[in-house]
Enzyme design. Structure first.
Site, mmCIF file in Angstrom:
data_model
loop_
_atom_site.group_PDB
_atom_site.id
_atom_site.type_symbol
_atom_site.label_atom_id
_atom_site.label_comp_id
_atom_site.label_asym_id
_atom_site.label_seq_id
_atom_site.Cartn_x
_atom_site.Cartn_y
_atom_site.Cartn_z
ATOM 1 N N HIS A 1 8.339 11.938 -24.329
ATOM 2 C CA HIS A 1 8.595 10.809 -22.862
ATOM 3 C C HIS A 1 9.724 10.573 -22.782
ATOM 4 O O HIS A 1 10.884 10.538 -23.423
ATOM 5 C CB HIS A 1 7.821 9.250 -23.578
ATOM 6 C CG HIS A 1 6.304 10.302 -23.386
ATOM 7 N ND1 HIS A 1 5.580 8.415 -23.390
ATOM 8 C CD2 HIS A 1 5.772 10.802 -22.877
ATOM 9 C CE1 HIS A 1 4.500 8.698 -23.399
ATOM 10 N NE2 HIS A 1 4.158 10.397 -23.413
ATOM 11 N N GLU B 1 11.860 7.773 -22.307
ATOM 12 C CA GLU B 1 12.189 6.654 -23.417
ATOM 13 C C GLU B 1 12.588 7.374 -24.243
ATOM 14 O O GLU B 1 13.972 7.050 -24.741
ATOM 15 C CB GLU B 1 11.448 5.981 -22.647
ATOM 16 C CG GLU B 1 10.665 5.581 -21.782
ATOM 17 C CD GLU B 1 8.981 5.723 -21.441
ATOM 18 O OE1 GLU B 1 8.715 5.403 -20.760
ATOM 19 O OE2 GLU B 1 9.410 7.465 -21.801
ATOM 20 N N CYS C 1 5.170 3.181 -22.241
ATOM 21 C CA CYS C 1 3.354 3.202 -22.903
ATOM 22 C C CYS C 1 4.263 2.297 -24.219
ATOM 23 O O CYS C 1 4.986 2.399 -24.497
ATOM 24 C CB CYS C 1 3.644 4.427 -22.995
ATOM 25 S SG CYS C 1 4.754 6.232 -24.308
ATOM 26 N N CYS D 1 6.746 3.748 -26.332
ATOM 27 C CA CYS D 1 7.591 3.722 -26.124
ATOM 28 C C CYS D 1 8.251 2.589 -26.212
ATOM 29 O O CYS D 1 9.211 2.426 -26.442
ATOM 30 C CB CYS D 1 7.439 4.596 -24.796
ATOM 31 S SG CYS D 1 7.767 6.297 -24.638
#
Length: 182
Positions: A85, A87, A113, A116
């Protein structure tokens, strides 16, 4: 406003616009996300979502979850997804180059999410600003998601700015942004 009529963006808009530019590199077949980590109003790291370095990208069939999106509902099967992801990539890039991120602010084109969120909290991120909302689709998990997101010392806050590529970047209809720019 400057003498030539140009309106200089505030810092939140400036950093989110950079996150939108970073997102252009994302190759996930689902949501395309860009992230920017900021310390003392200086960018220290960026990230976008995609497969790990030297692996086939999602748009080349590299990820089972992306290749078969109809089998995997939103919010599920992240353990099968090989995408990193945005992040996570921002955190990992900072770590790779020895850049401290404790106390940093994250600007992300999508609300982080569950996974993360945990990683950002563990890294000591203070505040998160996001452009597009994401909510866990399972009501039981959604309550826990909201609980853990409330742990950011500076909060998690939506920003409202124009996103001309929202339809390209977001794989499903997301909740409209919540009006809040502080």
């Amino acid at each position: 406003m400057t003498a030539d009529g140009h309106r200089r963006p505030d810092m939140h808009t400036y950093f989110m616009q950079i996150a939108l530019a970073v997102r252009e590199r994302a190759n996930c077949l689902g949501n395309k996300v860009g992230a920017v980590l900021v310390v003392d109003n200086r960018i220290v790291s960026t990230g976008y979502n995609g497969t790990p370095s030297k692996m086939r990208n999602c748009d080349e069939g590299g990820c089972e979850r992306c290749a078969n999106r109809d089998k995997y509902p939103s919010g599920s099967s992240y353990d099968l997804c090989i995408c990193v992801h945005a992040e996570q990539n921002a955190l990992l890039s900072a770590a790779r180059f020895g850049v401290a991120v404790a106390g940093a602010t994250l600007y992300c084109t999508m609300r982080p999410c569950f996974g993360c969120t945990k990683e950002l909290l563990q890294a000591g991120i203070d505040t998160v600003y996001y452009l597009h909302n994401w909510q866990h689709p399972d009501p039981i998990h959604a309550a826990q998601y909201e609980t853990i997101q409330a742990r950011f010392p500076g909060g998690i806050k939506p920003l409202v700015i124009d996103d001309p590529k929202a339809d390209w970047a977001n794989s499903r209809k997301l909740d409209p942004p919540i009006a809040s720019n502080d």
